[in-house]
Design a protein around this motif. Structure first.
Motif, PDB file in Angstrom:
ATOM      1  N   GLN A   1      56.972  -0.164  24.800  1.00 43.18           N
ATOM      2  CA  GLN A   1      57.372   0.805  25.255  1.00 43.18           C
ATOM      3  C   GLN A   1      58.824   0.743  25.715  1.00 43.18           C
ATOM      4  O   GLN A   1      59.738   1.358  25.973  1.00 43.18           O
ATOM      5  N   HIS A   2      58.868  -0.707  26.443  1.00 41.85           N
ATOM      6  CA  HIS A   2      60.192  -0.986  26.920  1.00 41.85           C
ATOM      7  C   HIS A   2      60.685  -2.476  26.247  1.00 41.85           C
ATOM      8  O   HIS A   2      60.049  -3.299  26.341  1.00 41.85           O
TER       9      HIS A   2
ATOM     10  N   LYS B   1      62.038   2.531  24.831  1.00 43.99           N
ATOM     11  CA  LYS B   1      63.210   2.479  25.761  1.00 43.99           C
ATOM     12  C   LYS B   1      63.694   1.013  25.386  1.00 43.99           C
ATOM     13  O   LYS B   1      63.304   0.072  25.196  1.00 43.99           O
TER      14      LYS B   1
ATOM     15  N   THR C   1      66.706  -1.671  26.536  1.00 44.56           N
ATOM     16  CA  THR C   1      67.583  -2.237  27.491  1.00 44.56           C
ATOM     17  C   THR C   1      68.529  -3.331  26.980  1.00 44.56           C
ATOM     18  O   THR C   1      67.834  -4.133  26.370  1.00 44.56           O
TER      19      THR C   1
ATOM     20  N   PRO D   1      59.635  -6.360  30.647  1.00 41.10           N
ATOM     21  CA  PRO D   1      59.574  -5.437  29.290  1.00 41.10           C
ATOM     22  C   PRO D   1      58.350  -5.848  28.385  1.00 41.10           C
ATOM     23  O   PRO D   1      57.668  -7.161  28.481  1.00 41.10           O
TER      24      PRO D   1
END
Length: 281
Positions: free
Chosen positions: A144-145, A171, A173, A246
């Motif tokens: 998810q991250h 998501k 980053t 993460p």
């Protein structure tokens, strides 16, 4: 044409997380999963024959167990045992099947980067024709991250494209570690602080412009966060991972394909999450 993922297993308990992640990825991305185990070529021939049958049966049972443990759907899977050097046969399999991904379990030699030299993991990373995922975490859910370290020239452009194509719901980053000349000598001066702020703002604008160009033709708005932090890449990335946890870090290479940077070695020697290594071109 059906895409193929390769999962290489040494049959150890440490490989269960990798096996489960490979199953989840193959099903989610509509790929066939080729499960590969490499037998020692120096074993006696009669033993190899009996061992091959036992290995295939063990992998079949393990596949069923993992699917039940993690409530995973079953992708199309092919189990194969071959004889040879593990890293050679894994890379050969990836070439033969034109694999889009190789999945490996996390190695057991941790704590110091020099312990990684010569391991099957490192040899596969240096030779693989496709992205390689190294799994540490139990895959209770999809990633998810996702963290993607980038530099000021966005050399991770291809890595960002890979992430957007493979994980459109995650998501992302993008983390850039920056340094400026004169920080040690002039960092406390007001005029230097103003100049530094302007330079970082200019860097952010440049990177945001590059990112916008990459995502402008995609359906929907992906969740992308750009983070700029002062410091060296190793320190900045490791600090971010410890603070934000993460699920996956996607690393790229500049210059030589799959060049193992100091950051990559550091993340492999002290793994806090899953890692994916891609070529930058």
């Amino acid at each position: 044409m059906t895409r193929t993922f390769v999962f290489a297993t040494d049959l150890s308990a440490d490989n269960r997380a990798g096996f489960a992640r490979a199953l989840r990825l193959a099903y989610a991305q509509h790929a066939q999963l080729d499960v590969l185990h490499v037998l020692d070529p120096y074993l006696p021939a009669p033993l190899l024959q009996a061992l091959e049958q036992a290995v295939n049966e063990h992998i079949g049972v393990t596949l069923t167990d993992i699917r039940e443990d993690y409530a995973l759907e079953a992708p199309k899977a092919v189990v194969q045992t071959v004889i040879g050097e593990p890293h050679v046969e894994i890379v050969r399999k990836a070439h033969e099947e034109r694999a889009k991904l190789i999945v490996l379990g996390m190695h057991r030699k941790r704590g110091q980067p020099e312990l990684l030299a010569g391991t099957t993991l490192m040899r596969v990373l240096l030779s693989a024709p496709c992205p390689v995922v190294v799994v540490r975490q139990v895959p209770t859910q999809a990633w998810q991250h996702i963290l993607i370290p980038i530099d000021s020239y966005l050399a991770a452009r291809q890595i960002l494209i890979e992430a957007l194509n493979r994980f459109p719901e995650a998501k992302l980053t993008l983390l850039h570690a920056w340094t400026l000349p004169g920080e040690g000598e002039l960092g406390s001066e007001v005029y230097y602080a103003q100049w530094r702020e302007q330079e970082v703002a200019r860097l952010r604008e440049m990177l945001n412009s590059e990112i916008a160009c990459l995502v402008q033709d995609r359906d929907g708005a992906p969740d992308i966060e750009l983070v700029l932090e002062p410091g060296t890449p190793c320190d900045v990335v490791k600090d971010y991972i410890k603070c934000h946890s993460p699920d996956l870090v996607i690393m790229g290479s500049r210059g030589q394909p799959y060049h193992t940077s100091q950051l990559t070695l550091s993340l492999l020697s002290e793994p806090h999450c899953d890692l994916m290594l891609c070529r930058a071109w």
